[in-house]
Design an enzyme around this catalytic site. Structure first.
Site, PDB file in Angstrom:
ATOM      1  N   HIS A 214       2.206   9.478  -0.509  1.00  0.00           N
ATOM      2  CA  HIS A 214       2.091   8.447  -1.529  1.00  0.00           C
ATOM      3  C   HIS A 214       1.630   7.115  -0.942  1.00  0.00           C
ATOM      4  O   HIS A 214       1.563   6.103  -1.638  1.00  0.00           O
ATOM      5  CB  HIS A 214       3.462   8.296  -2.208  1.00  0.00           C
ATOM      6  CG  HIS A 214       3.457   7.517  -3.476  1.00  0.00           C
ATOM      7  ND1 HIS A 214       4.198   6.371  -3.662  1.00  0.00           N
ATOM      8  CD2 HIS A 214       2.799   7.714  -4.649  1.00  0.00           C
ATOM      9  CE1 HIS A 214       4.011   5.900  -4.872  1.00  0.00           C
ATOM     10  NE2 HIS A 214       3.171   6.688  -5.502  1.00  0.00           N
ATOM     11  N   LYS A 216      -0.586   4.006   0.689  1.00  0.00           N
ATOM     12  CA  LYS A 216      -1.870   3.348   0.428  1.00  0.00           C
ATOM     13  C   LYS A 216      -2.132   2.395   1.583  1.00  0.00           C
ATOM     14  O   LYS A 216      -1.650   1.258   1.582  1.00  0.00           O
ATOM     15  CB  LYS A 216      -1.857   2.569  -0.895  1.00  0.00           C
ATOM     16  CG  LYS A 216      -1.728   3.450  -2.148  1.00  0.00           C
ATOM     17  CD  LYS A 216      -0.315   3.612  -2.602  1.00  0.00           C
ATOM     18  CE  LYS A 216      -0.244   4.378  -3.910  1.00  0.00           C
ATOM     19  NZ  LYS A 216       1.142   4.681  -4.297  1.00  0.00           N
ATOM     20  N   ASP A 221     -11.362  -1.600  11.878  1.00  0.00           N
ATOM     21  CA  ASP A 221     -11.587  -2.064  13.257  1.00  0.00           C
ATOM     22  C   ASP A 221     -10.298  -2.425  13.973  1.00  0.00           C
ATOM     23  O   ASP A 221     -10.322  -3.134  14.991  1.00  0.00           O
ATOM     24  CB  ASP A 221     -12.539  -3.265  13.283  1.00  0.00           C
ATOM     25  CG  ASP A 221     -13.963  -2.875  12.888  1.00  0.00           C
ATOM     26  OD1 ASP A 221     -14.277  -1.667  12.931  1.00  0.00           O
ATOM     27  OD2 ASP A 221     -14.738  -3.765  12.536  1.00  0.00           O
ATOM     28  N   HIS A 391       3.173  -1.696 -11.925  1.00  0.00           N
ATOM     29  CA  HIS A 391       3.265  -0.656 -10.900  1.00  0.00           C
ATOM     30  C   HIS A 391       3.680  -1.228  -9.547  1.00  0.00           C
ATOM     31  O   HIS A 391       3.675  -0.519  -8.539  1.00  0.00           O
ATOM     32  CB  HIS A 391       1.897   0.043 -10.797  1.00  0.00           C
ATOM     33  CG  HIS A 391       1.900   1.315 -10.027  1.00  0.00           C
ATOM     34  ND1 HIS A 391       1.269   1.448  -8.803  1.00  0.00           N
ATOM     35  CD2 HIS A 391       2.442   2.533 -10.292  1.00  0.00           C
ATOM     36  CE1 HIS A 391       1.405   2.681  -8.352  1.00  0.00           C
ATOM     37  NE2 HIS A 391       2.125   3.352  -9.231  1.00  0.00           N
ATOM     38  N   LYS A 393       5.765  -2.633  -6.306  1.00  0.00           N
ATOM     39  CA  LYS A 393       6.977  -2.245  -5.592  1.00  0.00           C
ATOM     40  C   LYS A 393       7.325  -3.390  -4.633  1.00  0.00           C
ATOM     41  O   LYS A 393       6.773  -3.496  -3.533  1.00  0.00           O
ATOM     42  CB  LYS A 393       6.763  -0.965  -4.794  1.00  0.00           C
ATOM     43  CG  LYS A 393       6.225   0.223  -5.628  1.00  0.00           C
ATOM     44  CD  LYS A 393       4.744   0.365  -5.467  1.00  0.00           C
ATOM     45  CE  LYS A 393       4.153   1.675  -5.953  1.00  0.00           C
ATOM     46  NZ  LYS A 393       4.589   2.245  -7.144  1.00  0.00           N
ATOM     47  N   ASP A 398      17.004 -13.618  -0.389  1.00  0.00           N
ATOM     48  CA  ASP A 398      17.529 -14.849   0.225  1.00  0.00           C
ATOM     49  C   ASP A 398      16.471 -15.761   0.843  1.00  0.00           C
ATOM     50  O   ASP A 398      16.753 -16.460   1.839  1.00  0.00           O
ATOM     51  CB  ASP A 398      18.562 -14.490   1.297  1.00  0.00           C
ATOM     52  CG  ASP A 398      19.844 -13.913   0.709  1.00  0.00           C
ATOM     53  OD1 ASP A 398      20.008 -13.971  -0.520  1.00  0.00           O
ATOM     54  OD2 ASP A 398      20.668 -13.402   1.485  1.00  0.00           O
TER      55      ASP A 398
END
Length: 474
Positions: A214, A216, A221, A391, A393, A398
């Site tokens: 899952h 991404k 380079d 979508h 995450k 703090d």
């Protein structure tokens, strides 16, 4: 012949009993074990098939040797050791050490970070950086659609491959089930080294269909990296016919790219069985300016000994003093995470959870509502994001720590998927991520009044509680 059906029934019962014993011997979380036992017991025949495809535990299996991992990690470790101005904040030393010792995730300082909260800006910068590549491009994406955005990125990659640039691409086979193989073959013909992650071809690997990559990640380079929640698909730019999409992605420049590179090269060994390393993949990076932005790229997978990212979330929640803000598209938390969230809230920590008002799957929506009753009772504030499907995450704590990546707050991300998150230990970065959360909060509504889960009709709540039993399987 009259006894054939009795023989078949006895064989089936024996298979079910043996499978239930195997589930028990896996020593998983009790809720997950109970869910599978109920499926096997009350869904005749189909339950066995579901378990075969989605239930087998791979955490004890080894897909990469320690020697190979050492070789892949050698250069990233050298970059970590060479740092002279690395000062880990005292309050986060234990968490950093946890990730470093369990996950070989090294902290790197002097990172410049760009935040993208819409697909158009992310795509524009990604294409620009691909165009600047001089040596190699490494890309992992759960989904690469054969649509205008997917074809645009594919064309850019093929152009660089024809120029002699090394281009390596990993896509998830299940995530791209709807994408025709010709799309990827066209890229192979242009010189791109393309691999599907854990291909599912019946009957080979069918039991691994539940364990997906899952992540991404993109590394260019060895100096520029991307990580976050966005796949390569048109809906991140224009949305769908039903709703717009909102997501968060990051561009990293600095030594933190070493962590992204290591994550990619481990996955590359997984799919290609070739060890890639050397200084050309971990070039010496001289930051444009020194800063205190410490980054640590952490991965988790069903084959790792410990659920690293989930453990990190639990520790952050239990050590929080003022607040923890969380964004997730799916809220189906494991028991340790749910316990940590409630404990933090009951201790007076300002815990806020932001989820989409309209998720993209009804099952996840129904199951998540049953968890929200518990979270609200403990003092957690739950917000519904209204404009579209969020979508993102994110987690911010703090004003000193934040993280972004591919990990949802659900069973699948914490236990079944190959995930990656980048953790920042820096006040300025935490404040920037906090502002993203607050901007989303301004477009959200607090769960109260008619939105309160415990005021919903009895039959609705009963249905949601029944679906919750399947939460570990969703």
């Amino acid at each position: 012949m009259i006894y054939v059906h009795w023989i078949l029934l006895i064989v089936y019962i024996a298979i079910v009993i043996l499978t239930m014993v195997k589930v028990l011997m896996d020593n998983r979380q009790p809720t997950k074990t109970m869910a599978w036992l109920l499926v096997l017991l009350f869904i005749p025949f189909i339950g066995i098939i579901i378990y075969f495809f989605f239930g087998q535990n791979t955490r004890k299996e080894r897909y990469i040797s320690q020697h190979s991992l050492d070789q892949i990690s050698k250069r990233s470790m050298a970059g970590y050791v060479e740092q002279r101005n690395l000062q880990i904040p005292e309050q986060h030393k234990v968490l950093v050490r946890l990730f470093a010792e369990q996950n070989w995730a090294f902290p790197y300082t002097d990172n410049d970070v760009d935040l993208f909260t819409d697909g158009y800006s992310f795509l524009s910068v990604l294409l620009y950086e691909i165009g600047q590549a001089k040596h190699h491009i490494h890309l992992i994406s759960y989904i690469i659609e054969d649509d205008p955005v997917g074809r645009l990125v594919a064309d850019a990659l093929m152009d660089k491959a024809r120029q002699g640039i090394e281009v390596r691409l990993i896509y998830d086979d299940v995530g791209c089930w709807r994408v025709k193989k010709a799309f990827f073959e066209h890229m192979r013909d242009a010189g791109i080294d393309v691999h599907a992650f854990m291909p599912v071809h019946f009957p080979v690997f069918t039991s691994k269909v539940n364990y997906r990559n899952h992540r991404k990640i993109c590394v260019i380079d060895g100096k520029v990296g991307f990580i976050g929640g966005m796949n390569i698909a048109y809906r991140y730019v224009k949305g769908t016919a039903k709703q717009t999409w909102r997501d968060t992605h990051l561009r990293i420049k600095g030594r933190g790219v070493y962590g992204l590179q290591k994550a990619f090269l481990v996955d590359w060994y997984f799919v290609d069985r070739s060890l890639i390393g050397g200084q050309k993949y971990y070039p010496i990076i001289e930051p444009t300016q020194t800063n205190s932005c410490i980054a640590q790229v952490v991965t988790s997978s069903p084959i790792a000994e410990w659920p690293d990212i989930m453990q990190g979330y639990v520790r952050i929640l239990l050590e929080a003093r003022k607040y923890v803000f969380i964004e997730t598209p799916y809220f189906l938390p494991t028991e340790p995470v749910l316990f940590a969230m409630r404990t933090a809230a009951l201790a007076g920590v300002d815990v806020r959870l932001l989820v989409p008002m309209h998720p993209d799957t009804r099952l996840a929506k129904w199951a998540s509502h049953s968890y929200m009753t518990e979270t609200i009772k403990s003092g957690i504030k739950v917000y519904f994001y209204k404009p579209g499907f969020n979508h993102s995450k994110l987690l911010i704590c703090d004003d000193s720590l934040c993280t972004c990546g591919s990990t949802n707050v659900d069973f699948r991300s914490f236990e079944n998927n190959f995930e990656s998150n980048i953790f920042f230990y820096d006040e300025q970065m935490a404040l920037r991520m906090k502002q993203v959360f607050l901007d989303d909060l301004a477009n959200s509504v607090l769960m109260n009044g008619q939105l309160r889960v415990d005021r919903r009709p009895f039959m609705v709540r009963l249905w949601e509680s029944l679906i919750r039993l399947l939460a570990p399987l969703l």
